[in-house]
Scaffold this active site. Sequence first.
Site: not given
Length: 263
Positions: A171, A175
């Site tokens: 994650y 991002k």
Amino acid sequence: MSSPVFPGVALVTGAAAGIGRAIACAFAREGCERIVIADRTESSLKAVHSQIEATFPIVKVLSCVVDLSSPEDVQRLLDSAIALFGRVDYAVNAAGILGASKRSHEMSVEEFDQVLQVDFRGCWLCSREELKHMVNQEPLPSHDGRPGNRGAIVNIASQLGIVARPTSPAYCASKAAVIQMTKSDAIDYSEDNIRINCVCPGLIGTAMVLDNLDYFRPAIGISPMKRYGTVDEVADCVLFLCSSKATFMQGAALVVDGGYTIN
């Protein structure tokens, strides 16, 4: 009678719930009369579609069930939007998943790939297809007389693209990649009069956070504001970046986290 702040066509992915849903509703509330919403969950997407039409009868809504990790689905989404509305002016790529909470050696390749497929590759696929149409459309005159743009794209990244947290390697990486992609595209498409920025939310009061509040409470305590944000607070920042009030903002990573990343 004044002109609407958002006279063009808005497209929001990840619009079935959470931040994406709030953004789609905010566009309608702020006077955008043509909105495209997309997500993979048909029942939730229909609920958002019905909510917008019932609350704002003047707004025309196109909803599309799509797998945003599929190039063919993303192309179909943009083709449908152009076929109905003729252009896309404000594109918000908000679809994303958190994925499994594991350290790298505990994570399977499939779990890693799933997060990257949706959060980074899916965002790139959407942005790429949006740009294909934006580069060929005429700039949209603004409501306040400022020079108009051919389009404005806002990618939803995260505070975890700037700082890291444990057990989130995929994650955090995805991002961070969205932020850097946004900056690179902003350089490339400035000459085409297309603005590309991203928003980096912190802990926001979505179902994921509210249903696991004990887990997230320590992170909330780190934030100087000592609270989680609301989906509307994120939507406000997204609409600002799409509006003519942000005509000199390009390649920005606007952090909306209650001060978490400065602490």
